[in-house]
Design an enzyme around this catalytic site. Structure first.
Site, PDB file in Angstrom:
ATOM      1  N   SER A 137       0.821  -1.205   0.000  1.00  0.00           N
ATOM      2  CA  SER A 137       0.000   0.000   0.000  1.00  0.00           C
ATOM      3  C   SER A 137       0.861   1.262   0.000  1.00  0.00           C
ATOM      4  O   SER A 137       0.401   2.335  -0.380  1.00  0.00           O
ATOM      5  CB  SER A 137      -0.914   0.004   1.235  1.00  0.00           C
ATOM      6  OG  SER A 137      -1.737  -1.140   1.254  1.00  0.00           O
ATOM      7  N   GLU A 371      -5.860  -7.270  -0.925  1.00  0.00           N
ATOM      8  CA  GLU A 371      -6.619  -6.124  -1.465  1.00  0.00           C
ATOM      9  C   GLU A 371      -6.763  -5.012  -0.420  1.00  0.00           C
ATOM     10  O   GLU A 371      -7.736  -4.274  -0.412  1.00  0.00           O
ATOM     11  CB  GLU A 371      -8.011  -6.555  -1.951  1.00  0.00           C
ATOM     12  CG  GLU A 371      -7.990  -7.556  -3.077  1.00  0.00           C
ATOM     13  CD  GLU A 371      -8.071  -6.923  -4.446  1.00  0.00           C
ATOM     14  OE1 GLU A 371      -8.181  -5.685  -4.526  1.00  0.00           O
ATOM     15  OE2 GLU A 371      -8.024  -7.662  -5.439  1.00  0.00           O
TER      16      GLU A 371
END
Length: 387
Positions: A137, A371
């Site tokens: 991320s 995700e």
């Protein structure tokens, strides 16, 4: 799809799709799921069956070999597959939303014509090369680089945890790489299509994972990998922003998969609680067992409502980032909680690998990580609230 739809109110084409995939999951996927899990083998026959059904092309236009459907149709298919085998479901999810969707969203016409027909047919799979040993991320942590040398990009670096990257039918990996710096000195991230078999592109040994054992996952390395300048996907410097859009959509798909897991655990527990007797009566007659399963159903229903709502917003062109994060978080937690409770309802049998709930118990944890972790979803929701 417009507005909220309950399962009972789905239009006929959606209901037919759900029924078709549910039958495929029950008759084709479920009988071989435990064996592939035990042997850590990729289910090529199952993937071919999904390809023959057109599942890999569900959200893509017919002009590119797709089925002309939408993203919600993909989500319904993932929910049904997730009930019986998460490895098969994630193979489809990653192939469509991570492998093919970036090309559909951001590719040139030439790139779409070259790649989408194969990817939409399921004859080939694509990977999504974002995560690195020191960056996921955190875009600022990306160390893979791509430098222009004449009319070629020269790529060096490594990626990890890349789904569908090492199968016999993997055709490409889209790689996020640093291609320079912006005016403020920040890393400029771009995305580049790297075909399988390109010299210098190496696929490492498959990971030994806790779950998703029939899903193909590898580390990748790039050593002076050269691809044409035209393999740049989207605008230079927009790669990370484009990937964030793909991840927003992907969170709805992961939520749908997780709802399938949560509902699958309910269905297995209802069946088991009616068949298994203790002290002279079915264990489902015991209020503690019945209440546990009732709470499991409430989690599955709530999570389904959340992903339906997020999908409706996305397909109507409205902002959906917050709702996608909520759906992903709620659904992944529902899957994990239901897998744990489902294993408890099954007692000792729940600890045996041949039972679906045992595989869900091992598989479901990654749903709270992939995700975007639960913590990332909370950060995104808080940020969207202005906090």
């Amino acid at each position: 799809m417009s507005g909220f739809l309950s399962t009972e109110d789905l239009p006929e084409d959606y209901r037919d799709l759900k029924a078709t995939v549910a039958d495929f999951a029950r008759t084709v996927v479920a009988p071989v799921a435990a064996q592939h899990d035990r042997d850590h083998t990729f289910p090529y026959d199952v993937v071919k069956g999904m390809a023959d059904m057109g599942l890999f092309g569900l959200p893509f236009p017919e002009e590119y070999g797709g089925m002309g459907g939408d993203y919600f149709a993909l989500c319904l298919a993932l929910e049904e597959l997730g009930k019986v085998d998460q490895s098969v479901a994630i193979t489809l999810e990653a192939a469509v939303s991570l492998g093919a969707m970036p090309i559909h969203r951001f590719g040139t016409e030439e790139q779409k014509q070259e790649w989408l027909p194969r990817l939409a047919s399921g004859q080939a799979l694509g990977g999504f090369g974002l995560t690195e040993p020191g960056a996921g991320s955190d875009a600022g942590g990306t160390t893979t680089t791509a430098v222009l040398d004449g009319d070629e990009w020269v790529i060096n670096g490594a990626k990890q945890f890349i789904t569908n990257s090492g199968t016999d039918i993997t055709a490409l990996v889209t790689v996020a790489a640093v291609t320079g710096t912006d005016a403020a000195g920040r890393k400029q991230i771009s995305t580049i299509i790297v075909p399988s078999g390109t010299p210098g592109f190496e696929v490492g040994p498959a990971y030994d994972k806790v779950g998703w054992n029939a899903s193909d996952t590898h580390p990748l390395s790039f050593t002076d990998v050269r691809v044409p300048r035209e393999n740049l996907l989207g605008e230079k410097g927009r790669g990370y922003a484009n990937f964030l859009r793909i991840l927003d959509e992907g969170r709805i798909a992961i939520a749908a998969l997780a709802v399938g897991v949560a509902q699958g655990c309910v269905d297995e527990c209802v069946r088991y609680a009616k068949e298994r007797s203790a002290f002279g009566r079915p264990i489902g007659d015991n209020q503690s067992v019945a209440f546990t399963i009732a709470r499991m159903q409430a989690r599955a229903y709530t999570a389904r409502t959340a992903y339906y709502d997020a999908a409706a917003l996305m397909l109507s062109g409205k902002p959906f980032k917050r709702q996608a994060s909520i759906a992903k978080m709620i659904a992944s937690e529902a899957a994990m909680d239901n897998a744990r409770d489902g294993t408890q309802v099954h007692g000792g049998y729940g600890f045996m690998n041949e039972y679906t709930v045992s595989r869900h118990y091992r598989d479901s944890k990654i749903l709270e990580i992939g995700e975007g972790t639960t913590e990332v979803q909370l950060m995104l929701i808080a940020r969207d609230l202005g906090l």
